[in-house]
Scaffold this motif. Structure first.
Motif, PDB file in Angstrom:
ATOM      1  N   ARG A  82       0.830  -1.216   0.000  1.00 25.05           N
ATOM      2  CA  ARG A  82       0.000   0.000   0.000  1.00 25.05           C
ATOM      3  C   ARG A  82       0.862   1.262   0.000  1.00 25.05           C
ATOM      4  NH1 ARG A  82      -3.038  -3.213   3.833  1.00 25.05           N
ATOM      5  NH2 ARG A  82      -4.882  -3.986   2.778  1.00 25.05           N
ATOM      6  N   THR A  83       1.858   1.259  -0.858  1.00 24.57           N
ATOM      7  CA  THR A  83       2.774   2.393  -0.908  1.00 24.57           C
ATOM      8  C   THR A  83       2.695   3.072  -2.273  1.00 24.57           C
ATOM      9  OG1 THR A  83       4.600   1.065  -1.740  1.00 24.57           O
ATOM     10  CG2 THR A  83       4.358   1.196   0.650  1.00 24.57           C
ATOM     11  N   VAL A  84       3.397   4.176  -2.383  1.00 28.26           N
ATOM     12  CA  VAL A  84       3.478   4.895  -3.652  1.00 28.26           C
ATOM     13  C   VAL A  84       4.066   3.991  -4.725  1.00 28.26           C
ATOM     14  CG1 VAL A  84       4.632   6.820  -4.815  1.00 28.26           C
ATOM     15  CG2 VAL A  84       3.660   7.142  -2.548  1.00 28.26           C
ATOM     16  N   VAL A  85       5.048   3.206  -4.359  1.00 27.10           N
ATOM     17  CA  VAL A  85       5.719   2.326  -5.317  1.00 27.10           C
ATOM     18  C   VAL A  85       4.741   1.319  -5.912  1.00 27.10           C
ATOM     19  CG1 VAL A  85       7.590   0.661  -5.595  1.00 27.10           C
ATOM     20  CG2 VAL A  85       7.896   2.615  -4.095  1.00 27.10           C
ATOM     21  N   ALA A  86       3.818   0.828  -5.114  1.00 24.23           N
ATOM     22  CA  ALA A  86       2.843  -0.144  -5.600  1.00 24.23           C
ATOM     23  C   ALA A  86       1.849   0.481  -6.568  1.00 24.23           C
ATOM     24  CB  ALA A  86       2.099  -0.770  -4.429  1.00 24.23           C
ATOM     25  N   ARG A  87       1.762   1.785  -6.567  1.00 21.12           N
ATOM     26  CA  ARG A  87       0.814   2.479  -7.448  1.00 21.12           C
ATOM     27  C   ARG A  87       1.461   2.982  -8.736  1.00 21.12           C
ATOM     28  NH1 ARG A  87      -0.611   3.334  -2.179  1.00 21.12           N
ATOM     29  NH2 ARG A  87      -2.773   2.934  -1.659  1.00 21.12           N
ATOM     30  N   LEU A  88       2.665   2.528  -9.027  1.00 17.65           N
ATOM     31  CA  LEU A  88       3.360   2.984 -10.223  1.00 17.65           C
ATOM     32  C   LEU A  88       2.622   2.617 -11.507  1.00 17.65           C
ATOM     33  CD1 LEU A  88       7.127   2.329  -9.478  1.00 17.65           C
ATOM     34  CD2 LEU A  88       5.928   4.508  -9.619  1.00 17.65           C
ATOM     35  N   LEU A  89       1.997   1.453 -11.535  1.00 17.22           N
ATOM     36  CA  LEU A  89       1.265   1.047 -12.735  1.00 17.22           C
ATOM     37  C   LEU A  89       0.157   2.045 -13.038  1.00 17.22           C
ATOM     38  CD1 LEU A  89       0.764  -1.122 -14.932  1.00 17.22           C
ATOM     39  CD2 LEU A  89      -0.738  -2.246 -13.306  1.00 17.22           C
ATOM     40  N   ALA A 112      15.740   7.496  -9.297  1.00 16.86           N
ATOM     41  CA  ALA A 112      16.517   7.715  -8.076  1.00 16.86           C
ATOM     42  C   ALA A 112      15.593   8.076  -6.909  1.00 16.86           C
ATOM     43  CB  ALA A 112      17.553   8.814  -8.306  1.00 16.86           C
ATOM     44  N   LEU A 113      14.619   8.931  -7.175  1.00 11.33           N
ATOM     45  CA  LEU A 113      13.654   9.303  -6.133  1.00 11.33           C
ATOM     46  C   LEU A 113      12.848   8.084  -5.681  1.00 11.33           C
ATOM     47  CD1 LEU A 113      12.276  11.476  -4.433  1.00 11.33           C
ATOM     48  CD2 LEU A 113      10.719  11.865  -6.340  1.00 11.33           C
ATOM     49  N   LEU A 114      12.538   7.216  -6.595  1.00 12.75           N
ATOM     50  CA  LEU A 114      11.827   5.988  -6.248  1.00 12.75           C
ATOM     51  C   LEU A 114      12.645   5.169  -5.249  1.00 12.75           C
ATOM     52  CD1 LEU A 114       9.383   4.166  -6.831  1.00 12.75           C
ATOM     53  CD2 LEU A 114      10.715   3.185  -8.696  1.00 12.75           C
ATOM     54  N   GLY A 115      13.948   5.045  -5.500  1.00  9.10           N
ATOM     55  CA  GLY A 115      14.816   4.337  -4.565  1.00  9.10           C
ATOM     56  C   GLY A 115      14.827   4.985  -3.195  1.00  9.10           C
ATOM     57  N   VAL A 116      14.875   6.312  -3.157  1.00  6.21           N
ATOM     58  CA  VAL A 116      14.859   7.040  -1.892  1.00  6.21           C
ATOM     59  C   VAL A 116      13.544   6.793  -1.149  1.00  6.21           C
ATOM     60  CG1 VAL A 116      14.870   9.351  -0.860  1.00  6.21           C
ATOM     61  CG2 VAL A 116      16.498   8.779  -2.672  1.00  6.21           C
ATOM     62  N   LEU A 117      12.428   6.805  -1.880  1.00  2.00           N
ATOM     63  CA  LEU A 117      11.127   6.566  -1.239  1.00  2.00           C
ATOM     64  C   LEU A 117      11.043   5.180  -0.618  1.00  2.00           C
ATOM     65  CD1 LEU A 117       8.675   8.201  -3.804  1.00  2.00           C
ATOM     66  CD2 LEU A 117       9.211   8.994  -1.499  1.00  2.00           C
ATOM     67  N   GLY A 126      14.905  -6.069  -6.320  1.00  3.92           N
ATOM     68  CA  GLY A 126      14.173  -6.862  -7.309  1.00  3.92           C
ATOM     69  C   GLY A 126      12.706  -6.481  -7.407  1.00  3.92           C
ATOM     70  N   VAL A 127      12.050  -6.334  -6.270  1.00  4.46           N
ATOM     71  CA  VAL A 127      10.629  -5.970  -6.272  1.00  4.46           C
ATOM     72  C   VAL A 127      10.437  -4.566  -6.818  1.00  4.46           C
ATOM     73  CG1 VAL A 127       8.661  -5.460  -4.752  1.00  4.46           C
ATOM     74  CG2 VAL A 127       9.950  -7.578  -4.457  1.00  4.46           C
ATOM     75  N   THR A 128      11.286  -3.637  -6.403  1.00  2.00           N
ATOM     76  CA  THR A 128      11.169  -2.264  -6.892  1.00  2.00           C
ATOM     77  C   THR A 128      11.472  -2.200  -8.383  1.00  2.00           C
ATOM     78  OG1 THR A 128      11.861  -1.510  -4.707  1.00  2.00           O
ATOM     79  CG2 THR A 128      11.845   0.119  -6.454  1.00  2.00           C
ATOM     80  N   ALA A 129      12.459  -2.973  -8.839  1.00  4.79           N
ATOM     81  CA  ALA A 129      12.781  -3.008 -10.271  1.00  4.79           C
ATOM     82  C   ALA A 129      11.605  -3.572 -11.072  1.00  4.79           C
ATOM     83  CB  ALA A 129      14.041  -3.835 -10.508  1.00  4.79           C
ATOM     84  N   LEU A 141      18.674   3.890  -4.032  1.00  8.43           N
ATOM     85  CA  LEU A 141      18.585   2.981  -2.885  1.00  8.43           C
ATOM     86  C   LEU A 141      19.862   3.041  -2.055  1.00  8.43           C
ATOM     87  CD1 LEU A 141      16.966  -0.121  -4.628  1.00  8.43           C
ATOM     88  CD2 LEU A 141      15.971   1.143  -2.733  1.00  8.43           C
ATOM     89  N   PHE A 142      21.005   2.975  -2.723  1.00 14.28           N
ATOM     90  CA  PHE A 142      22.291   2.966  -2.026  1.00 14.28           C
ATOM     91  C   PHE A 142      22.543   4.283  -1.303  1.00 14.28           C
ATOM     92  CE2 PHE A 142      26.790   4.151  -2.165  1.00 14.28           C
ATOM     93  CZ  PHE A 142      27.326   3.158  -1.365  1.00 14.28           C
ATOM     94  N   LEU A 143      22.366   5.386  -2.020  1.00 16.85           N
ATOM     95  CA  LEU A 143      22.665   6.696  -1.441  1.00 16.85           C
ATOM     96  C   LEU A 143      21.739   7.024  -0.265  1.00 16.85           C
ATOM     97  CD1 LEU A 143      24.771   8.828  -2.078  1.00 16.85           C
ATOM     98  CD2 LEU A 143      23.047  10.031  -3.387  1.00 16.85           C
ATOM     99  N   ALA A 144      20.467   6.699  -0.403  1.00 14.43           N
ATOM    100  CA  ALA A 144      19.522   6.974   0.684  1.00 14.43           C
ATOM    101  C   ALA A 144      19.841   6.131   1.906  1.00 14.43           C
ATOM    102  CB  ALA A 144      18.094   6.721   0.208  1.00 14.43           C
TER     103      ALA A 144
END
Length: 167
Positions: free
Chosen positions: A19-26, A71-76, A105-108, A158-161
């Motif tokens: 239930r996150t922003v990432v899950a709503r990318l589609l 990059a912002l997606l990784g930070v989120l 993997g899931v975020t990708a 992801l790494f930098l955050a």
């Protein structure tokens, strides 16, 4: 890593990202694609002559927005984990490397769905405009290439955050 560990770690990451922003990318990709289609229909000053002209509307995302977006997606994703105290994985006997791999993997995968949803509807816009013989392979190649190029900024975010923190 055994297959069971990978499956459980990926499953846990899917639950955490549910239930996150990432899950709503589609859905976000479909909305952006709708704006692209409307932009073409309302703002284009030339008549549509072919598929390359319609695909050119993808260039704004691919050249200017994709890298900061990924990059912002990784930070989120890292921020979600920091705020949720890593979903409890710090207290469980699971390798941090397995957790990070599952997270990437899931975020990708979710980013791949976004790229398909932002590029795929171009087929619909072209058909509605009366273009024949849609280049399905080319459109999927644009989505896949965009996704592949977005993986590095995603991993960097992801790494930098994780290293610098998100607060």
């Amino acid at each position: 890593f055994s297959g069971t560990v990978v499956a459980r770690t990926v499953g846990a990451e899917l639950v955490r990202s549910r239930r996150t922003v990432v899950a709503r990318l589609l859905a976000a990709g479909l909305i952006i694609s709708a704006f692209q289609g409307l932009g073409w229909a309302l703002l284009s000053t030339r008549s549509l002559e072919g598929w390359p002209q319609l695909l050119a509307w993808q260039s704004a995302y691919l050249t200017a927005l994709m890298v900061p977006f990924a990059a912002l997606l990784g930070v989120l994703v890292v921020r979600r984990e920091q705020r949720g105290r890593q979903g409890g994985t710090d207290w469980r006997p699971v390798s941090p490397l397995a957790v990070r791999g599952a997270r990437l993997g899931v975020t990708a995968f979710q980013l791949l769905l976004f790229h398909v949803s932002i590029t795929g509807p171009t087929l619909l816009w072209g058909r509605l405009a009366g273009l024949a013989h849609p280049p399905v392979g080319r459109i999927l190649a644009v989505a896949l290439l965009g996704w592949l190029l977005a993986l590095l900024p995603l991993a960097f975010g992801l790494f930098l955050a994780r290293r610098l923190g998100t607060t």
